[in-house]
Motif scaffolding. Structure first.
Motif, PDB file in Angstrom:
ATOM      1  N   UNK A 187      55.861   7.988  33.968  1.00 29.34           N
ATOM      2  CA  UNK A 187      57.172   7.358  33.890  1.00 29.34           C
ATOM      3  C   UNK A 187      57.781   6.880  35.191  1.00 29.34           C
ATOM      4  N   UNK A 188      56.995   6.832  36.266  1.00 29.90           N
ATOM      5  CA  UNK A 188      57.511   6.372  37.568  1.00 29.90           C
ATOM      6  C   UNK A 188      56.863   5.037  37.920  1.00 29.90           C
ATOM      7  N   UNK A 189      57.610   3.919  37.808  1.00 28.57           N
ATOM      8  CA  UNK A 189      57.025   2.598  38.065  1.00 28.57           C
ATOM      9  C   UNK A 189      56.997   2.210  39.536  1.00 28.57           C
ATOM     10  N   UNK A 190      57.694   2.972  40.394  1.00 28.57           N
ATOM     11  CA  UNK A 190      57.907   2.538  41.777  1.00 28.57           C
ATOM     12  C   UNK A 190      56.613   2.390  42.558  1.00 28.57           C
ATOM     13  N   UNK A 191      55.652   3.292  42.329  1.00 29.51           N
ATOM     14  CA  UNK A 191      54.387   3.227  43.076  1.00 29.51           C
ATOM     15  C   UNK A 191      53.587   1.983  42.691  1.00 29.51           C
ATOM     16  N   UNK A 192      53.503   1.724  41.399  1.00 27.00           N
ATOM     17  CA  UNK A 192      52.769   0.539  40.934  1.00 27.00           C
ATOM     18  C   UNK A 192      53.395  -0.737  41.489  1.00 27.00           C
ATOM     19  N   UNK A 220      53.191  -1.374  29.779  1.00 33.49           N
ATOM     20  CA  UNK A 220      52.928  -0.735  28.486  1.00 33.49           C
ATOM     21  C   UNK A 220      53.543   0.667  28.422  1.00 33.49           C
ATOM     22  N   UNK A 221      53.444   1.410  29.518  1.00 31.31           N
ATOM     23  CA  UNK A 221      53.863   2.819  29.515  1.00 31.31           C
ATOM     24  C   UNK A 221      55.356   2.992  29.805  1.00 31.31           C
ATOM     25  N   UNK A 222      55.939   2.058  30.569  1.00 33.42           N
ATOM     26  CA  UNK A 222      57.314   2.268  31.025  1.00 33.42           C
ATOM     27  C   UNK A 222      58.260   1.195  30.500  1.00 33.42           C
ATOM     28  N   UNK A 223      58.009  -0.054  30.871  1.00 31.17           N
ATOM     29  CA  UNK A 223      58.966  -1.101  30.492  1.00 31.17           C
ATOM     30  C   UNK A 223      58.343  -2.482  30.627  1.00 31.17           C
ATOM     31  N   UNK A 224      58.252  -3.187  29.509  1.00 27.46           N
ATOM     32  CA  UNK A 224      57.765  -4.561  29.566  1.00 27.46           C
ATOM     33  C   UNK A 224      58.762  -5.451  30.305  1.00 27.46           C
ATOM     34  N   UNK A 225      60.037  -5.092  30.272  1.00 30.11           N
ATOM     35  CA  UNK A 225      61.031  -5.886  31.000  1.00 30.11           C
ATOM     36  C   UNK A 225      60.843  -5.748  32.516  1.00 30.11           C
ATOM     37  N   UNK A 226      60.452  -4.561  32.978  1.00 26.22           N
ATOM     38  CA  UNK A 226      60.131  -4.387  34.398  1.00 26.22           C
ATOM     39  C   UNK A 226      58.952  -5.267  34.791  1.00 26.22           C
ATOM     40  N   UNK A 230      58.897  -8.493  37.434  1.00 31.04           N
ATOM     41  CA  UNK A 230      57.912  -8.652  38.510  1.00 31.04           C
ATOM     42  C   UNK A 230      57.239 -10.027  38.404  1.00 31.04           C
ATOM     43  N   UNK A 231      56.899 -10.411  37.189  1.00 33.26           N
ATOM     44  CA  UNK A 231      56.240 -11.703  36.983  1.00 33.26           C
ATOM     45  C   UNK A 231      57.170 -12.862  37.314  1.00 33.26           C
ATOM     46  N   UNK A 232      58.456 -12.730  36.998  1.00 38.40           N
ATOM     47  CA  UNK A 232      59.417 -13.785  37.333  1.00 38.40           C
ATOM     48  C   UNK A 232      59.407 -14.051  38.840  1.00 38.40           C
ATOM     49  N   UNK A 233      59.269 -12.977  39.620  1.00 40.12           N
ATOM     50  CA  UNK A 233      59.261 -13.116  41.071  1.00 40.12           C
ATOM     51  C   UNK A 233      57.929 -13.622  41.613  1.00 40.12           C
ATOM     52  N   UNK A 234      56.821 -13.253  40.946  1.00 39.62           N
ATOM     53  CA  UNK A 234      55.530 -13.436  41.589  1.00 39.62           C
ATOM     54  C   UNK A 234      54.475 -14.228  40.799  1.00 39.62           C
ATOM     55  N   UNK A 250      50.799  -8.836  25.900  1.00 40.97           N
ATOM     56  CA  UNK A 250      51.899  -9.661  25.391  1.00 40.97           C
ATOM     57  C   UNK A 250      51.423 -10.541  24.235  1.00 40.97           C
ATOM     58  N   UNK A 251      52.366 -11.126  23.526  1.00 40.66           N
ATOM     59  CA  UNK A 251      52.015 -12.028  22.432  1.00 40.66           C
ATOM     60  C   UNK A 251      51.328 -13.276  22.985  1.00 40.66           C
ATOM     61  N   UNK A 252      50.622 -13.965  22.129  1.00 43.04           N
ATOM     62  CA  UNK A 252      49.907 -15.173  22.568  1.00 43.04           C
ATOM     63  C   UNK A 252      50.867 -16.208  23.138  1.00 43.04           C
ATOM     64  N   UNK A 253      52.007 -16.349  22.501  1.00 41.07           N
ATOM     65  CA  UNK A 253      52.984 -17.334  22.973  1.00 41.07           C
ATOM     66  C   UNK A 253      53.515 -16.993  24.351  1.00 41.07           C
ATOM     67  N   UNK A 254      53.797 -15.711  24.576  1.00 36.56           N
ATOM     68  CA  UNK A 254      54.312 -15.321  25.884  1.00 36.56           C
ATOM     69  C   UNK A 254      53.231 -15.428  26.953  1.00 36.56           C
TER      70      UNK A 254
END
Length: 261
Positions: A187-192, A220-226, A230-234, A250-254
Motif C-alpha cells: 500500500x505504499x506507492x511512493x517508492x514505485x 492495480x494494487x493501490x490506485x489507478x488514479x495515481x 503519473x502518465x499525465x505527467x510523463x 486498462x480498458x482497450x479504449x483507455x
C-alpha cells in the motif's frame, strides 16, 4: 537431497541434476549469446521448482556459505543462493518477529549481504525472484542500518536505493525498481513513483519493461488514479514499451488514448 549445511554440498547435488536438453533451452531463453544481456551465463538445465526443492531442504545452510553460491558460474546455483536469502528473510519477518531485536539484526545482515553481492544477481529472474522479498520488504520494516537505534530510517533506505540507481550495473538498477513490487503490495506507492521517474529515460529494454511493470502493479494494487496522474505527467516522454506495460490492465479504449499521446 538430504539436509545440507555447506555450499559445496548444494553445488555438488545441483550439478548431479544436469539436464542437457533443458540447458540448451534456458541458454536461449535467457539471452546468453554474444552481445546479449546474459552473455556468458552458464546453466545446468534445472527447472525452478527443482531449485526451490533444494532451497527447502537446505534452508538452514549457514549464512556464511551463501556467498559461495552467489559467486557460482552456474545460474541455477546463484538462484538457489538468492532464494535461500529470501527464505531466511521471510522467516525473520513474520508478524511475531517484526520488532524482535535479534530478528532485526539478522534481517539487516541479510540485506547487507544482498547489497554486497548484488552484481551477482546478473539476470532478470535472479533480481525478480529476490529483490521484492528481501530489499522491498526491508524498506517497510524496522532496521538498525543507518542509525544506532531501531527505526524505519527512511532517508537511509532512500540513499541505499539511490546508490543502486546510480550504479553502472544494469542488475543493481533493476533491483532498485523491481523491489518496489513489495512496497506497492503493502500500500505504499511512493517508492514505485520515485524510482519509475528516476529510470524513465533508461536506455535498456529490460528497464523499460521493469518500470512499466511496476507502475502497472502500483496502479492495480493501490490506485489507478495515481497511475493516471503519473502518465499525465510523463506519457509523452516514456518509452513505448514502458507505457504499454503500465496501461496493460486498462480498458482497450483507455489504452488507445494513452498510446496516442
Amino acid at each position: 537431497m538430504e539436509t545440507t549445511t555447506t555450499a559445496q554440498d548444494i553445488i555438488q547435488y545441483m550439478e548431479s541434476l544436469h539436464n542437457e536438453e533443458q540447458r540448451r533451452v534456458l541458454m536461449g531463453f535467457f539471452k546468453t549469446g554474444k552481445g546479449e544481456y546474459g552473455e556468458g551465463d552458464e546453466f545446468l538445465g534445472i527447472k525452478v521448482p527443482q531449485t526451490r526443492e533444494v532451497v527447502k531442504e537446505a534452508k538452514d545452510t549457514p549464512l556464511s556459505e551463501i556467498p559461495t553460491l552467489l559467486k557460482s558460474h552456474w545460474h541455477e546455483v546463484r538462484l538457489c543462493g538468492w532464494l535461500l536469502l529470501v527464505d531466511r528473510f521471510e522467516r525473520l519477518a513474520t508478524k511475531r518477529l517484526i520488532n524482535n531485536p535479534d530478528a532485526i539484526r539478522q534481517r539487516d545482515e541479510i540485506v547487507m549481504l544482498y547489497l554486497k553481492h548484488a552484481e551477482q544477481a546478473n539476470n532478470w529472474d535472479l533480481v525478480d525472484m529476490s529483490a521484492p522479498k528481501v530489499i522491498g520488504h526491508w524498506l517497510l520494516l524496522p532496521t538498525c542500518m543507518g542509525g544506532k537505534t531501531v527505526g524505519l530510517h527512511h532517508d537511509y533506505k532512500v540513499k541505499v536505493l539511490d546508490s543502486l540507481v546510480q550504479s553502472p550495473c544494469l542488475w543493481k538498477q533493476r533491483i532498485s525498481m523491481v523491489c518496489t513490487w513489495k512496497t506497492s503490495q503493502q500500500g505504499d506507492p511512493s517508492w514505485c513513483l520515485r524510482y519509475a521517474e528516476m529510470h524513465l529515460h533508461h536506455p535498456h529494454d529490460l528497464m523499460h519493461k521493469a518500470v512499466g511493470w511496476m507502475l502497472r502493479e502500483m496502479g492495480k494494487r493501490i490506485s489507478m488514479d495515481l497511475l493516471r496522474d503519473f502518465l499525465e505527467q510523463h506519457a509523452h516522454e516514456m518509452p513505448r514499451t514502458t507505457l504499454r506495460y503500465a496501461i496493460e490492465k486498462m480498458s482497450e479504449g483507455e489504452r488507445k488514448k494513452w498510446m496516442g499521446k
